[in-house]
Design an enzyme around this catalytic site. Structure first.
Site, PDB file in Angstrom:
ATOM      1  CB  SER A 241      -0.947  -0.094   1.315  1.00  0.00           C
ATOM      2  OG  SER A 241      -0.223  -0.100   2.396  1.00  0.00           O
ATOM      3  CG  HIS A 271      -1.072  -4.754   2.374  1.00  0.00           C
ATOM      4  ND1 HIS A 271      -0.239  -4.875   3.391  1.00  0.00           N
ATOM      5  CD2 HIS A 271      -0.883  -3.676   1.741  1.00  0.00           C
ATOM      6  CE1 HIS A 271       0.440  -3.573   3.701  1.00  0.00           C
ATOM      7  NE2 HIS A 271       0.015  -2.775   2.752  1.00  0.00           N
ATOM      8  CG  HIS A 317       6.098  -9.122   9.532  1.00  0.00           C
ATOM      9  ND1 HIS A 317       7.270  -8.514   8.651  1.00  0.00           N
ATOM     10  CD2 HIS A 317       4.980  -8.502   9.417  1.00  0.00           C
ATOM     11  CE1 HIS A 317       6.930  -7.158   8.658  1.00  0.00           C
ATOM     12  NE2 HIS A 317       5.608  -7.093   9.128  1.00  0.00           N
ATOM     13  CG  ASP A 372      -2.840  -8.094  10.096  1.00  0.00           C
ATOM     14  OD1 ASP A 372      -3.038  -6.975  10.285  1.00  0.00           O
ATOM     15  OD2 ASP A 372      -2.021  -8.632   9.254  1.00  0.00           O
TER      16      ASP A 372
END
Length: 450
Positions: A241, A271, A317, A372
Site C-alpha cells: 500500500s 495485505h 511476517h 493482525d
C-alpha cells in the site's frame, strides 16, 4: 515552530544528504538481485529509502528511529489518557521531531479547521449498493476529492519544483483531517442504518472518530483508537500500500489519487485485509469447539488448517523475525482492560501454541504473531463486530504514513519511479552466458595449471 517551518528546516539538510550520496556514492551497489527474488515479488530487495519508519527484523517497526514503546512513552498525551494524541504522532512523523503537547494540539486544531467533508463525497459513498465493499467506498471517497487538490491547481499555475512539497502538505492536511468522518460515514451507512453522527470538534482526532461511530460515551475505546492509529500509521515505504501510494505520487499525481491507490493495495487479502481474515479464523476456531479451546484442541485445529494447505492468519511476517511489538502493545492493552474476553483468551491459546508448531514445520522464517493477530479482538470487544470494516480502520491509520511519504518524496525531489522489466528469454540467455563464462574460466585455469 509550525509544522511547515519544521519541515522547511529539515528539507535543506535532507536534500544535501541525498545530493551528496548521489554525487559521491552513486555507483555504490546496494544489492544483487537473483532470479529467485525477481520471481518471488522482489521480496527483500532494497528499493526505497524510508526515513519516516523502518522495520528492524529483530526489533520491529521504528518511527523516526524510536521503537513502538519509546514512541508511546515520549509522545504527548491528553490529561487522563494513556496513549498519545494522533496530532502529535503526525507532527513527529512529518516533522522529524518529538513534539510538545502544544505542538500536538496545534495539529489537532489544524485538522479541525480542515475537517469539513464536501457533500459530493457522501454522495459518492451513497451511490454504492448495500453490499458494496467498505474499502471500495473509502477509496472512491478519497479519489473523488482529487478535484479539490491544491497541489494540482498550483501545478497548473506553474508552481516551482522546490515548493511542490508545500502544496502537497496542504493536500495531506486536508485529506487526513477529513478521513475520520469519511470512515465513520461508511460505518454508519453500512452497519447503523445510516444513522449519521455529526463531528464533535471539541474532541481530539481519535476520540472524535469514536464519537462519530457511536462510541462517544466510551473513553476507553477512544484511548484504544489512539493506540490503534499509532500502531498502524506507517510500516516502511516498501509494503504494497505505501509503495503503491509512493509510486503513483512519483508521477506527480496528487495526494488524493496517490492515497486512493494505496488503499486499493491495502484492501487485498495478502495485505491489510489480513486483519479481517485473522479474526474470522479465530472465530471459526472458537465456534469449532463451542468456546475457548484448550491447548490440545488448538493444536488439533492448527494442524487441520495446515493440512488443508492454508496458513495460520496473523502469524509470520515478510520482514520481522520476532514477535511484532505492535502485537505486544495490543496484547498488553487487552490484558489490562478485558482479560476475560473469550476471543482474547482464544487468541492467547493460539499464541501459546502456534509458534512451536510452525517452527517445527521447518517451512517458515518467522513463526511469531504480527499485529493482525490481535486487531480484531480489540475492535470486537468494543462492539465493532463487523470484520469487513477492520481494514477501513487500518486505512484510517495508514493515511498518516501515506501522506508523510508523499510529502517527503516531493521535498527531497525523488523522481518518477521506473524500474526495468526483463523477458523470460533474456533471463535464460543471461544465465546461459554466465554458465558458459564460468566454464571457459575453469577450462583456462585447468590448462594453465596443466
Amino acid at each position: 515552530m509550525s509544522l511547515i517551518d519544521r519541515i522547511e528546516v529539515n528539507v535543506s539538510i535532507w536534500r544535501e544528504r541525498v545530493a551528496r550520496l548521489m554525487k559521491e556514492h552513486g555507483d555504490f551497489v546496494i544489492a544483487n538481485v537473483t532470479v529467485e527474488q525477481i520471481f518471488s515479488g522482489i521480496r527483500g530487495v532494497p528499493i526505497q529509502v524510508s526515513d519516516i519508519s523502518y522495520v528492524d527484523p529483530a526489533k520491529g517497526i521504528r518511527y523516526r528511529g524510536y521503537s513502538i514503546n519509546e514512541t508511546i512513552s515520549l509522545l504527548p498525551k491528553l490529561p487522563g489518557t494513556v496513549y498519545p494524541l494522533s496530532g502529535g504522532l503526525y507532527y513527529f512523523l512529518m516533522g522529524n521531531e518529538l513534539p510538545t503537547l502544544e505542538k500536538a494540539l496545534e495539529i489537532e486544531d489544524e485538522w479541525k479547521a480542515r475537517s469539513k467533508v464536501p457533500d459530493y463525497v457522501f454522495r459518492v459513498i451513497d451511490s454504492f449498493p448495500e453490499n458494496g465493499s467498505t474499502m471500495a467506498m473509502f477509496s472512491a471517497a478519497v479519489l473523488s476529492m482529487s478535484s479539490d487538490s491544491k497541489f494540482a491547481k498550483s501545478y497548473q499555475e506553474l508552481l516551482i519544483k522546490s515548493d511542490y512539497w508545500k502544496m502537497t502538505l496542504e493536500d495531506s492536511l486536508d485529506l487526513t483531517a477529513r478521513t475520520p468522518q469519511i470512515c465513520a460515514y461508511i460505518y454508519n451507512k453500512k452497519y447503523r442504518n445510516n444513522q449519521q453522527i455529526e463531528p464533535d470538534l471539541s474532541l481530539d482526532y481519535a476520540a472524535n472518530f469514536a464519537h462519530m461511530i457511536g462510541k462517544g460515551d466510551d473513553p476507553q475505546y477512544a484511548d484504544m483508537m489512539r493506540l490503534f492509529i499509532l500502531l498502524h500509521a506507517d510500516h516502511e515505504n516498501a509494503n504494497v500500500s505505501a509503495h503503491t501510494a509512493h509510486l503513483v505520487g512519483s508521477a506527480l499525481s496528487d495526494v488524493y489519487l496517490s492515497c486512493s491507490a494505496g488503499l486499493n493495495g491495502l484492501a487485498g487479502p495478502l495485505h491489510g485485509l489480513a486483519n479481517q481474515e485473522c479474526f474470522n479464523w479465530l472465530v471459526k476456531l472458537y465456534d469449532y469447539f463451542g468456546g475457548v479451546p484448550t491447548k490440545e484442541q488448538t493444536e488439533e485445529y492448527i494442524h487441520k488448517t495446515l493440512d488443508e494447505g492454508k496458513v495460520i492468519p496473523g502469524y509470520g511476517h515478510a520482514v520481522l523475525r520476532c514477535i511484532d511489538p505492535r502485537f505486544e502493545a495490543e496484547r498488553v492493552f487487552a490484558q489490562k482492560h478485558f482479560p476475560d474476553d473469550e476471543y482474547f483468551r482464544t487468541a492467547m491459546v493460539v499464541f501459546e501454541t502456534a509458534p512451536d508448531i510452525l517452527k517445527a514445520t521447518g517451512k517458515v522464517k518467522n513463526q511469531w504473531p504480527n499485529v493482525d493477530a490481535m486487531n480484531g479482538v480489540l475492535q470486537h470487544h468494543y462492539g465493532i463486530t463487523e470484520s469487513d470494516y477492520y481494514t477501513v480502520l487500518f486505512g484510517l491509520s495508514r493515511m498518516l504514513g501515506f501522506t508523510c511519504h508523499v510529502v517527503w518524496a516531493r521535498a527531497v525531489g525523488k523522481p518518477i519511479e521506473r524500474p526495468k522489466a526483463l523477458t523470460t528469454r533474456s533471463l535464460e540467455a543471461m544465465i546461459s552466458e554466465d554458465i558458459e563464462s564460468i566454464s571457459e574460466l575453469k577450462t583456462k585455469k585447468a590448462e594453465t595449471s596443466g
